[in-house]
Design a protein around this motif. Sequence first.
Motif, PDB file in Angstrom:
ATOM      1  N   UNK A 135      19.005  10.371   1.149  1.00 22.00           N
ATOM      2  CA  UNK A 135      17.762  10.662   0.505  1.00 22.00           C
ATOM      3  C   UNK A 135      16.374   9.719  -0.267  1.00 22.00           C
ATOM      4  N   UNK A 136      15.894   8.607   0.008  1.00 20.49           N
ATOM      5  CA  UNK A 136      15.116   8.041  -0.460  1.00 20.49           C
ATOM      6  C   UNK A 136      13.602   8.311  -0.642  1.00 20.49           C
ATOM      7  N   UNK A 137      13.377   7.895  -1.701  1.00 22.05           N
ATOM      8  CA  UNK A 137      11.800   8.019  -2.537  1.00 22.05           C
ATOM      9  C   UNK A 137      11.437   6.676  -2.147  1.00 22.05           C
ATOM     10  N   UNK A 138      10.454   6.577  -1.482  1.00 26.86           N
ATOM     11  CA  UNK A 138       9.698   5.112  -1.103  1.00 26.86           C
ATOM     12  C   UNK A 138       8.391   4.975  -1.959  1.00 26.86           C
ATOM     13  N   UNK A 139       7.889   3.767  -2.420  1.00 30.18           N
ATOM     14  CA  UNK A 139       6.911   3.342  -2.779  1.00 30.18           C
ATOM     15  C   UNK A 139       5.534   3.323  -1.043  1.00 30.18           C
ATOM     16  N   UNK A 140       4.398   3.977  -1.356  1.00 28.24           N
ATOM     17  CA  UNK A 140       3.352   3.990  -0.646  1.00 28.24           C
ATOM     18  C   UNK A 140       3.623   5.434   0.702  1.00 28.24           C
ATOM     19  N   UNK A 141       2.404   5.370   1.127  1.00 27.68           N
ATOM     20  CA  UNK A 141       2.706   5.681   2.293  1.00 27.68           C
ATOM     21  C   UNK A 141       3.327   6.222   3.288  1.00 27.68           C
ATOM     22  N   UNK A 142       4.152   5.972   3.944  1.00 25.45           N
ATOM     23  CA  UNK A 142       4.911   5.968   5.353  1.00 25.45           C
ATOM     24  C   UNK A 142       4.314   6.362   6.688  1.00 25.45           C
ATOM     25  N   UNK A 143       3.401   5.074   7.417  1.00 24.72           N
ATOM     26  CA  UNK A 143       2.649   5.982   8.156  1.00 24.72           C
ATOM     27  C   UNK A 143       3.832   6.002  10.122  1.00 24.72           C
ATOM     28  N   UNK A 144       3.886   7.206  10.809  1.00 22.38           N
ATOM     29  CA  UNK A 144       4.526   6.999  11.695  1.00 22.38           C
ATOM     30  C   UNK A 144       5.188   6.039  12.059  1.00 22.38           C
ATOM     31  N   UNK A 145       3.754   4.752  12.256  1.00 20.74           N
ATOM     32  CA  UNK A 145       4.478   3.200  13.211  1.00 20.74           C
ATOM     33  C   UNK A 145       5.710   2.848  12.301  1.00 20.74           C
ATOM     34  N   UNK A 146       5.446   2.599  11.340  1.00 17.49           N
ATOM     35  CA  UNK A 146       6.578   2.237   9.870  1.00 17.49           C
ATOM     36  C   UNK A 146       7.776   3.079  10.752  1.00 17.49           C
ATOM     37  N   UNK A 147       7.850   3.868  11.020  1.00 20.51           N
ATOM     38  CA  UNK A 147       9.433   5.087  10.836  1.00 20.51           C
ATOM     39  C   UNK A 147       9.421   4.615  12.229  1.00 20.51           C
ATOM     40  N   UNK A 148       8.985   4.854  13.213  1.00 20.22           N
ATOM     41  CA  UNK A 148       9.676   3.792  14.574  1.00 20.22           C
ATOM     42  C   UNK A 148      10.150   2.590  14.816  1.00 20.22           C
ATOM     43  N   UNK A 149       9.231   1.606  13.226  1.00 20.86           N
ATOM     44  CA  UNK A 149       9.928   0.365  13.155  1.00 20.86           C
ATOM     45  C   UNK A 149      11.232   0.674  13.152  1.00 20.86           C
ATOM     46  N   UNK A 150      11.596   1.728  11.883  1.00 21.99           N
ATOM     47  CA  UNK A 150      12.049   1.856  11.596  1.00 21.99           C
ATOM     48  C   UNK A 150      13.606   1.785  12.196  1.00 21.99           C
ATOM     49  N   UNK A 151      13.707   3.356  12.865  1.00 18.92           N
ATOM     50  CA  UNK A 151      14.745   3.641  14.052  1.00 18.92           C
ATOM     51  C   UNK A 151      15.027   2.796  15.038  1.00 18.92           C
ATOM     52  N   UNK A 152      13.947   0.702  15.274  1.00 18.31           N
ATOM     53  CA  UNK A 152      14.533   1.205  16.549  1.00 18.31           C
ATOM     54  C   UNK A 152      15.000  -0.004  15.409  1.00 18.31           C
ATOM     55  N   UNK A 159      18.675 -12.362   9.035  1.00 19.51           N
ATOM     56  CA  UNK A 159      18.567 -11.588  10.729  1.00 19.51           C
ATOM     57  C   UNK A 159      19.444 -10.929  11.317  1.00 19.51           C
ATOM     58  N   UNK A 160      19.937 -10.482   9.896  1.00 21.47           N
ATOM     59  CA  UNK A 160      21.169  -9.045  11.147  1.00 21.47           C
ATOM     60  C   UNK A 160      20.080  -7.949  11.036  1.00 21.47           C
ATOM     61  N   UNK A 161      20.895  -7.554  11.932  1.00 21.11           N
ATOM     62  CA  UNK A 161      19.268  -6.623  12.727  1.00 21.11           C
ATOM     63  C   UNK A 161      20.629  -4.848  12.831  1.00 21.11           C
ATOM     64  N   UNK A 162      19.569  -4.319  11.259  1.00 23.54           N
ATOM     65  CA  UNK A 162      20.698  -2.894  11.109  1.00 23.54           C
ATOM     66  C   UNK A 162      19.299  -1.679  11.531  1.00 23.54           C
ATOM     67  N   UNK A 163      20.576  -0.990  12.472  1.00 23.04           N
ATOM     68  CA  UNK A 163      19.417  -0.089  13.278  1.00 23.04           C
ATOM     69  C   UNK A 163      20.346   1.618  12.269  1.00 23.04           C
ATOM     70  N   UNK A 196      16.169  -2.042   4.157  1.00 18.70           N
ATOM     71  CA  UNK A 196      15.809  -2.019   5.124  1.00 18.70           C
ATOM     72  C   UNK A 196      14.326  -1.032   4.943  1.00 18.70           C
ATOM     73  N   UNK A 197      14.185  -0.714   3.667  1.00 15.87           N
ATOM     74  CA  UNK A 197      12.961  -0.449   3.119  1.00 15.87           C
ATOM     75  C   UNK A 197      12.629  -0.888   2.701  1.00 15.87           C
ATOM     76  N   UNK A 198      12.391  -2.809   1.955  1.00 16.12           N
ATOM     77  CA  UNK A 198      12.089  -2.983   2.207  1.00 16.12           C
ATOM     78  C   UNK A 198      11.174  -4.167   2.860  1.00 16.12           C
ATOM     79  N   UNK A 199      11.934  -4.070   4.025  1.00 17.36           N
ATOM     80  CA  UNK A 199      11.365  -4.625   5.522  1.00 17.36           C
ATOM     81  C   UNK A 199      10.441  -4.312   6.087  1.00 17.36           C
TER      82      UNK A 199
END
Length: 244
Positions: A135-152, A159-163, A196-199
């Motif tokens: 469970x991660x409490x992060x700064x700011x309001x994470x919009x759906x587009x960012x969640x989709x980005x994270x899932x991908x 340059x390591x791709x973390x999925x 990953x969240x910083x990214x």
Amino acid sequence: MERLQKVLAQANIASRRKSEEIILEGRVKVNGVVVSELGFKVDKKDKIEVDGKPIELAEHLYFLLNKPTGYVSTTSDEKNRKTVIDLLDDEHKNIRLYPVGRLDFDTAGLLLLTNDGDFTNRLTHPEHEVEKEYLARVEGIVIRKKIVQLRKGVRIDDNYLAIPKAVQLVELNKVHQSTLLSITLTEGRNKQVRKMFEAIGHPVKKLTRVRYDFLTLDGVERGTYRPLRIHEVKKLYGNTQSKK
């Protein structure tokens, strides 16, 4: 058959590395004969002595700890910081327990402790893809587009791709401008969740591991621990075997 240094470590004689030194110093006998080679293998029938004293194989122990922040996930620390071993009762501090993997100094939550090297290797080997949920409490309001980005998947560590295995929105706090998310990984690079969240532009404010495979923190308060039950240990072994 197991390597002699591994058996010595399991018997709480010393760490694996220190046990290797003890062997090279000629302080170990197997069935009355000095053994000074590191590749030597023994079985349960062999009589092993260190400095002339027979060793007793230690009982394998397994614990689930709810780690607070401010503790390092090691058995000792060169900076004299508190370690997870400091959270144990005196009877368990004297046993050579060590963490299965690790949690960062400023990350809380579920951490396994054991003296079973094979158990540790199985759970930490990448091919077994053991799930860890945070469970991660992060700064700011994470919009759906960012969640989709994270899932991908996002790029970290040169340059390591973390999925992630999964990402779910849990809560939006518009008053304090923060977001609570659940993220599940099957790997464990250093500070991976935070990177990953910083990214995606949302640094982590608070991070807690709430699940390790099927194990959760239910009934275990922060800073306390409990022994794993026999069926839990067997299930962890079984799950790693089925993923080979």
